[in-house]
Design a protein around this motif. Structure first.
Motif, PDB file in Angstrom:
ATOM      1  N   THR A 175      42.375  39.311  47.232  1.00  0.00           N
ATOM      2  CA  THR A 175      41.056  38.939  47.753  1.00  0.00           C
ATOM      3  C   THR A 175      40.847  39.557  49.130  1.00  0.00           C
ATOM      4  O   THR A 175      41.772  39.592  49.951  1.00  0.00           O
ATOM      5  N   SER A 176      39.622  40.052  49.380  1.00  0.00           N
ATOM      6  CA  SER A 176      39.331  40.681  50.664  1.00  0.00           C
ATOM      7  C   SER A 176      39.296  39.641  51.777  1.00  0.00           C
ATOM      8  O   SER A 176      39.066  38.452  51.545  1.00  0.00           O
ATOM      9  N   GLU A 177      39.513  40.113  53.004  1.00  0.00           N
ATOM     10  CA  GLU A 177      39.556  39.198  54.141  1.00  0.00           C
ATOM     11  C   GLU A 177      38.197  38.580  54.438  1.00  0.00           C
ATOM     12  O   GLU A 177      38.119  37.426  54.868  1.00  0.00           O
ATOM     13  N   ASP A 178      37.102  39.332  54.207  1.00  0.00           N
ATOM     14  CA  ASP A 178      35.769  38.756  54.440  1.00  0.00           C
ATOM     15  C   ASP A 178      35.528  37.542  53.548  1.00  0.00           C
ATOM     16  O   ASP A 178      34.965  36.526  53.992  1.00  0.00           O
TER      17      ASP A 178
END
Length: 333
Positions: A175-178
């Motif tokens: 999962t992306s950090e954003d």
């Protein structure tokens, strides 16, 4: 030709179907008794009963109908400083979230080691449990069995958490950090919204407080998955459980014992959050301080000021509540 109102005997024209002089409009029933010189037959007094056929129209309202009207009978009048003291429980929880986020940032940036976090969390839990056990012993002296039960549960929990650490570390690896940051904000807002602020229960956290605790733990799992080592994940998760599951119970205990202790704890959490975030973002510190001032001092004044516009009425139109008098008899009021 004139007709006469059966209520007050006032005349009106024959072509009019409604008496223009009565306070309440009602259809006039033509009867020989309403002619001039014929006295009106006496009528039984009006009663406030819908299931009884009476000599009055259905929309008739007697002059005594509003005698039982009560305004603001159940309104609680607040004092400013008492409301300020009651708002400390909200300030404490907000400060707790800010402190946890600061601890994560310190751990994420390498400004705090995982060993130090585990040591601080363990020592704080031991001190907090000692105070909690001492205060409970004053109320229930026989608590040896409870101590053994709590100790077994704590050991089992931390062993389980240590075994799940590798799974938690890879839980949101793709999962992306954003997405992680946005999800964390949403979960902490849910924790703030559903926290059990008004409960006097010092030991159990019930719904919706359980929803608040689950949201905080889930947010901690999401944040812990950003670390690369198992020790960092274990340190943050153990601190999250201590901070969001156990610390609220200690706060309730302190609040129930001493109002001065509760005020001192609020000041300590406020200063701790301000000190930790002063090295991260001064702008956030300013926003946090202004928010605490607004919440603690402005909102109580706003609540007391807006009470003057409250207009709560009670009267005979409310639902009847049965009261058991003696045996099987009932009285409705």
């Amino acid at each position: 030709m004139y007709n006469y109102c059966p209520r007050d005997g006032r005349p009106f024209r024959e072509d009019e179907q409604i008496c223009p002089l009565c306070d309440f409009q009602r259809t006039i029933e033509q009867s020989p008794s309403t002619r001039p010189g014929v006295p009106l037959p006496p009528r039984t007094p009006w009663r406030k009963l819908l299931y009884v056929k009476q000599d009055y129209p259905d929309n008739y309202v007697d002059d005594t109908f509003l005698e039982e009207l009560q305004k603001n009978a159940n309104v609680r009048h607040y004092e400013y400083w008492s409301v300020v003291l009651e708002s400390t429980i909200i300030s404490q929880h907000i400060s707790s979230i800010v402190i946890f986020v600061a601890i994560f940032i310190y751990l994420y940036l390498g400004m705090l080691s995982s060993h130090a976090l585990i040591t601080i969390g363990t020592a704080g839990s031991a001190i907090g449990y000692g105070f909690w056990d001492w205060s409970n012993t004053m109320l229930t002296p026989d608590s040896n069995f409870q101590r053994r039960k709590i100790f077994k549960g704590a050991v089992l929990f931390f062993l389980t958490l240590l075994g799940l650490t590798p799974i938690l570390k890879t839980l949101t690896e793709k999962t992306s950090e954003d997405t992680i940051w946005a999800l964390t904000v949403i979960l902490f807002l849910a924790n703030l919204a559903f926290h059990d602020y008004g409960s006097g229960n010092r030991r159990n956290i019930k719904y919706p407080g359980s929803l608040s605790t689950n949201a905080a733990i889930f947010a901690s799992v999401v944040l812990a998955s950003r670390f690369k080592t198992n020790l960092h994940v274990f340190g943050l998760m153990s601190f999250a459980v201590q901070w969001f599951a156990l610390f609220p119970m200690l706060r309730r205990q302190i609040r129930s014992i001493s109002s001065r202790g509760n005020l001192a704890l609020t000041i300590v959490l406020f200063l701790t959050a301000t000190t930790l975030f002063s090295q991260i973002s001064p702008a956030i510190v300013v926003i946090y301080i202004l928010g605490m001032i607004f919440l603690t001092f402005v909102c109580p004044f706003w609540l007391i000021w807006i009470q003057r516009y409250k207009n709560e009425i009670h009267g005979p139109w409310d639902e009847a509540r049965p009261k058991i008098l003696h045996g099987r008899s009932f009285d409705y009021n």
